[in-house]
Design an enzyme around this catalytic site. Structure first.
Site, PDB file in Angstrom:
ATOM      1  N   ASP A 328      -5.755 -10.074   0.462  1.00  0.00           N
ATOM      2  CA  ASP A 328      -5.291  -8.734   0.819  1.00  0.00           C
ATOM      3  C   ASP A 328      -6.486  -7.797   0.778  1.00  0.00           C
ATOM      4  OD1 ASP A 328      -2.621  -9.174   1.118  1.00  0.00           O
ATOM      5  OD2 ASP A 328      -2.116  -8.753  -0.965  1.00  0.00           O
ATOM      6  N   ASP A 619       1.053  -9.506  -3.246  1.00  0.00           N
ATOM      7  CA  ASP A 619       1.564  -8.657  -4.317  1.00  0.00           C
ATOM      8  C   ASP A 619       3.011  -8.252  -4.123  1.00  0.00           C
ATOM      9  OD1 ASP A 619       1.093  -7.055  -2.162  1.00  0.00           O
ATOM     10  OD2 ASP A 619      -0.430  -5.809  -3.103  1.00  0.00           O
ATOM     11  N   ASP A 623       5.909 -11.570  -0.193  1.00  0.00           N
ATOM     12  CA  ASP A 623       4.757 -12.474  -0.205  1.00  0.00           C
ATOM     13  C   ASP A 623       5.078 -13.796  -0.895  1.00  0.00           C
ATOM     14  OD1 ASP A 623       3.019 -10.807   1.111  1.00  0.00           O
ATOM     15  OD2 ASP A 623       2.353  -9.806  -0.708  1.00  0.00           O
TER      16      ASP A 623
HETATM   17  P1  ATP Z   1      -2.796  -4.951   1.936  1.00  0.00           P
HETATM   18  O1  ATP Z   1      -4.184  -4.796   2.431  1.00  0.00           O
HETATM   19  O2  ATP Z   1      -2.750  -5.292   0.497  1.00  0.00           O
HETATM   20  O3  ATP Z   1      -1.894  -5.730   2.806  1.00  0.00           O
HETATM   21  P2  ATP Z   1      -1.856  -2.443   2.814  1.00  0.00           P
HETATM   22  O4  ATP Z   1      -1.523  -1.323   1.896  1.00  0.00           O
HETATM   23  O5  ATP Z   1      -2.927  -2.223   3.800  1.00  0.00           O
HETATM   24  O6  ATP Z   1      -2.145  -3.571   1.819  1.00  0.00           O
HETATM   25  P3  ATP Z   1       0.883  -2.481   3.299  1.00  0.00           P
HETATM   26  O7  ATP Z   1       1.100  -2.127   1.894  1.00  0.00           O
HETATM   27  O8  ATP Z   1       1.693  -3.529   3.938  1.00  0.00           O
HETATM   28  O9  ATP Z   1      -0.577  -2.900   3.563  1.00  0.00           O
HETATM   29  O10 ATP Z   1       1.008  -1.147   4.133  1.00  0.00           O
HETATM   30  C1  ATP Z   1       1.058  -1.168   5.552  1.00  0.00           C
HETATM   31  C2  ATP Z   1       0.996   0.255   6.072  1.00  0.00           C
HETATM   32  O11 ATP Z   1       2.114   0.979   5.615  1.00  0.00           O
HETATM   33  C3  ATP Z   1      -0.227   1.018   5.596  1.00  0.00           C
HETATM   34  O12 ATP Z   1      -1.315   0.856   6.452  1.00  0.00           O
HETATM   35  C4  ATP Z   1       0.273   2.453   5.592  1.00  0.00           C
HETATM   36  O13 ATP Z   1       0.083   3.013   6.886  1.00  0.00           O
HETATM   37  C5  ATP Z   1       1.763   2.313   5.330  1.00  0.00           C
HETATM   38  N1  ATP Z   1       2.067   2.609   3.930  1.00  0.00           N
HETATM   39  C6  ATP Z   1       1.428   2.119   2.838  1.00  0.00           C
HETATM   40  N2  ATP Z   1       1.978   2.585   1.711  1.00  0.00           N
HETATM   41  C7  ATP Z   1       2.997   3.392   2.081  1.00  0.00           C
HETATM   42  C8  ATP Z   1       3.969   4.169   1.376  1.00  0.00           C
HETATM   43  N3  ATP Z   1       4.008   4.225   0.067  1.00  0.00           N
HETATM   44  N4  ATP Z   1       4.870   4.857   2.108  1.00  0.00           N
HETATM   45  C9  ATP Z   1       4.851   4.807   3.429  1.00  0.00           C
HETATM   46  N5  ATP Z   1       3.976   4.110   4.149  1.00  0.00           N
HETATM   47  C10 ATP Z   1       3.052   3.409   3.497  1.00  0.00           C
END
Ligand code: ATP
Length: 876
Positions: A328, A619, A623
């Site tokens: 990730d 996480d 997953d």
């Molecule tokens: P990873 O790299 O660990 O997959 P990530 O944070 O990039 O983590 P996700 O957590 O799946 O991936 O988030 C995907 C998208 O959702 C992010 O790019 C962001 O635009 C949006 N996002 C992340 N956190 C939130 C939140 N708390 N509320 C709304 N949208 C969110």
């Protein structure tokens, strides 16, 4: 039925009202004493004497005891005493090893035990699940493992997977209604207002009061689960057990041959029998299995100290073969310490300090933007909740920095409902009552939100949410801003809203676009060197993220994952690809962006189909399947859900990518040390067998008495074998490609070395023996052969530390091996020179020159092996 079924509704309700602020610490403490720990199984500590006695269950040990009995009966009490002493010491060593391995597993289990969130003294706190007590108010979120049975008090879109209880794999919806009326009994399936221990929260959030813990829960009554704590053997242990079994058969054959020859030569049958039995014990590496266990246990302890908690011992072996790590981005490769850098509202890009000025002017667009950031947000750091989602924490601070008070906004605009954030949906939605009207606020990935927006905020309007049509140029400007920030590696969130939306009736469409917020999530400083070290070790790192493709590429480029010529794929593109297409392009793809957890399984499978051993981090609740599918599923100890930790075989206590690389190095080292310990034990045994076979076949007097062989195999050999297991990792360990998982331990090269090294030691032993024969006859020859073989095997302990020469390694770099050598030598000296022991071991007096000859003979094989290595290294 468990306790809560029999309690009256009134009683339950009284309990609920008293625990809105949760229990006090004192109440929790006294309930813990009353109800006991919230655990489903208890590993009963086996008393040490039972472990000690179990060491005597081995068939060979039984045979030896019979042999000792025969010795005693035939007037040879010395031999019997020696056999019993040796067996006693061996059992003692086995007991110590067993306890050590068990202790390390216990501490690992403690480190990886689940946690729960409860309200205590009005504060939300995270505690070990085992400390949850009846009456606790538990907070459940997507990804939580339900720690105990409980009655739901508040629910937001809660679905729970209860397959461990009901066998039903589909998630069940839960709500607070459907309270049982007095006297009525509902079947567990109808208990929609209850959650049960061991279920997984698949979506939503809830608060529930704990009604039963531990064995009193529904799942606690299912007896089959009680054995979950049993320690299973790893593939290496199983294959070694098989190997030992086959070896035992072969050795038995040799014993029968030796016995037959002795009888043929009309030697006393009892002597021949005793010797055949002793040879069997000397040749079979009984210590192998316990050495493997102890080396693995020591390895996992070291890994735990370096923040990698192994849940499944199999992972230690697989770690040495890992060739692909799918990681990730957020929190693992980056710091997950976000800060809002800039915002984009109504066509204007602003730094956060400019936002304060803009918001101060009372503009409606800024006001709604800040409302969205404060209301569509579940963190409240001011209430002591410091563990929240870093994205939401950053937004909370942004609202504060802009001069607004998030808590006040939340009080004025109470929340009516929520669709929680989900990485597959990539957005979060809440509905609030604002000035008597319901407004839906949505925040999420800009591309996802923009698709759902038809209008854009118009600050000039007079409505509660004034808006105008979202034009193509507006859309292009927003996307342009998004792209510009993404190229800088920023993480971007979009905000939108809709007035007059009815909860659970209106979908998240026809939204009014409010603006963008850009956050910086700097890469961890350790990530870049760790990725480079992985590459050098033949391990490919692939980034998998839910973030935007451009942001992901920018971050991956900085860390050294995305190199010129590499490909970055989105989840949407992945969906269009056939399996063949994916497998063909796989080696080039180093970044997967905007993927949902379901895509991870496809990526793992594709790499596995190419013959790779894959480690995958995760996480979230979704997953879990990918973590199970990967050869090593890695969960995040700090930011990961309990569900992902449950599915993983390794937990990163610091969520840090660099820790995975350290764990891989440790995994390689553990495997190498086990292999070296096996080589040490088998080559030493080979030397003994060759000597006995040589003398038996030529009809010469046997070179060792049975007690000699027992002494070497069960006492002096165990010490260097354990020391070899403690050998620290060499610098070069991560410069070689990973081990081929299909390659067994006993490769032709490995077996060749065992024969060669065993042959050298056998030659040296037989030379000492023949010298003894010439100088003093059978008794002296026997003493010299025994001393030479013992000492040669102790010296050989240094050779088996590594394939490098001892000059390169340094004699002091593994103090354990030096200590093992010295202790072994002292024991040998005691047997040879302490009068009582000398008699028991039938050892003849050695003259200084004879002792020197023995020392020289024993040292010679090590000199040859070391010179061979120095010569080999000089040629490279
Ligand atoms: P990873 O790299 O660990 O997959 P990530 O944070 O990039 O983590 P996700 O957590 O799946 O991936 O988030 C995907 C998208 O959702 C992010 O790019 C962001 O635009 C949006 N996002 C992340 N956190 C939130 C939140 N708390 N509320 C709304 N949208 C969110």
């Amino acid at each position: 039925m468990t306790e809560w079924y029999s309690r009256s509704e009134e009683e339950v309700l009284r309990e609920l009202s008293s625990c809105r602020r949760g229990l006090t610490d004192a109440e929790a403490h006294s309930r813990l004493e009353k109800y006991g720990e919230n655990v489903l199984y208890e590993r009963e500590a086996v008393p040490w004497w039972q472990i000690f006695l179990s060491q005597f269950k081995d068939l060979l040990v039984v045979i030896l005891m019979i042999a000792a009995g025969i010795s005693m009966a035939t007037g040879d009490p010395e031999s019997a005493l020696v056999i019993f002493t040796v067996l006693f010491l061996n059992a003692l060593l086995g007991t110590i090893q067993h306890r050590k391995a068990e202790k390390s597993l216990e501490s690992l289990q403690k480190l990886s035990s689940p946690e729960a969130r409860v309200v205590r003294e009005g504060q939300s706190v995270t505690i070990p699940s085992s400390n949850v007590v009846p009456g606790d108010l538990m907070i459940l979120e997507a990804g939580s493992l339900v720690p105990a049975d409980g009655r739901l008090l508040e629910v937001y879109g809660l679905t729970v997977n209860e397959s461990s209880l009901t066998g039903e794999s589909l998630s069940a919806e839960k709500h607070t209604g459907c309270l049982r009326t007095e006297g009525e009994r509902l079947s567990p399936g109808d208990q929609v207002n209850m959650v049960f221990s061991g279920s997984l929260v698949t979506s939503g959030r809830a608060a529930a009061v704990v009604t039963a813990t531990g064995m009193n829960t529904e799942i606690g009554s299912i007896a089959s689960l009680m054995n979950r704590a049993e320690v299973q053997k790893t593939p290496l242990q199983i294959s070694l057990d098989h190997f030992s079994g086959h070896l035992a058969l072969g050795i038995m054959g040799i014993c029968v041959l030796v016995f037959g020859l002795s009888v043929y030569r009309k030697e006393p049958v009892l002597d021949a029998l005793m010797f055949a039995v002793a040879l069997a014990v000397a040749a079979i590496p009984e210590a192998l299995s316990s050495i493997v266990t102890i080396v693995q246990a020591m390895g996992t302890q070291k890994m735990a100290r370096e923040h990698a908690i192994i849940k499944d011992l199999k992972a230690v072996e697989s770690l040495g073969c890992v060739s692909v790590i799918c990681s990730d981005k957020t929190g693992t490769l980056t710091q997950n310490r976000m800060e809002t850098e800039a915002v984009y509202i109504n066509g204007r890009e602003m730094e956060t300090d400019q936002l304060k000025e803009y918001a101060g002017s009372g503009k409606k667009d800024a006001k709604l933007f800040l409302m969205a950031a404060a209301l569509n947000n579940n963190t409240s750091p001011s209430a002591g909740d410091k563990e929240g989602d870093p994205v939401e924490l950053a937004l909370f601070h942004m609202v504060q920095a802009a001069g607004a008070v998030p808590e006040q906004l939340r009080l004025c605009c109470p929340r009516k409902g929520e669709i929680p954030f989900d990485s597959a949906r990539k957005r979060m939605t809440t509905i609030h009552e604002v000035q008597g009207e319901e407004i839906m606020f949505v925040k999420g990935a800009p591309d996802v939100l923009l698709e759902r927006c038809t209008r854009i905020i118009n600050p000039a309007g007079a409505d509660l949410v004034p808006s105008r049509q979202l034009s193509a140029s507006d859309r292009a400007a927003i996307l342009n801003q998004n792209q510009e920030w993404s190229l800088r590696g920023l993480r971007i969130l979009a905000f939108a809203c809709r007035s007059g939306a009815k909860w659970q009736e209106d979908p998240e469409t026809d939204l009014v676009f409010l603006g963008l917020a850009a956050m910086m999530d700097p890469p961890r400083p350790e990530s870049r060197p760790a990725v480079a070290a992985a590459r050098q070790a033949g391990i490919r790192t692939v980034m998998i993220t839910g973030d935007h493709r451009t942001t992901a590429m920018a971050v991956a480029g900085r860390i050294g994952i995305f190199l010129p010529g590499d490909l970055a794929l989105t989840g949407a593109r992945l969906d269009q690809m056939t399996e063949e297409e994916l497998e063909k392009k796989l080696p080039q793809i180093s970044v997967y962006a905007r993927v949902s957890p379901e895509h991870k399984i496809r990526i793992v499978k594709a790499w596995q189909n190419r013959g790779h051993i894959v480690a995958m981090t995760g996480d979230g609740v979704n997953d879990a399947p990918a973590l199970k599918k990967a050869d090593i599923g890695i969960a995040m100890g700090m930011g990961g859900t309990e569900v992902s930790k449950d599915a993983a075989s390794m937990i990163l206590a610091d969520d840090n990518f660099a820790t995975i690389i350290k764990a891989a190095a440790n995994g390689r080292n553990v495997y190498r040390n086990i292999k070296n310990a096996i080589q040490f034990l088998l080559s030493g045994n080979m030397a003994g067998i060759l000597c006995v076979l040589y003398t038996s076949l030529l009809g010469l007097p046997l070179p060792f008495a049975p007690v000699h062989l027992l002494f070497i195999n069960l006492i002096t050999d165990s010490l260097p074998a354990i020391a070899i297991g403690m050998e620290p990792a060499e610098d070069g360990l991560l410069k070689k490609p990973p081990r081929d998982p299909k390659e067994g331990i006993l490769t032709p090269g490995f077996v060749g070395q065992i024969f060669f090294q065993g042959g050298l030691m056998a030659g040296a032993t037989m030379w000492a023996w023949s010298l003894g024969m010439r100088q003093g006859g059978e008794a002296l020859a026997c003493t010299m052969a025994f001393s030479a073989l013992t000492l040669a095997r102790l010296f050989h302990g240094f050779n088996c530390r590594s394939s490098y020469s001892i000059i390169q390694l340094g004699l002091l770099s593994n103090p354990g091996s030096l200590a093992a050598f010295m202790l072994g030598s002292i024991l040998l000296a005691a047997v040879l020179f302490v009068p009582g022991l000398q008699m028991f071991f039938a050892a003849s007096d050695l003259m200084p020159v004879q002792a020197a000859a023995v020392g020289m003979a024993a040292f010679l094989p090590t000199v040859v092996i070391q010179l061979g290595r120095i010569f080999r290294d000089a040629q490279q």
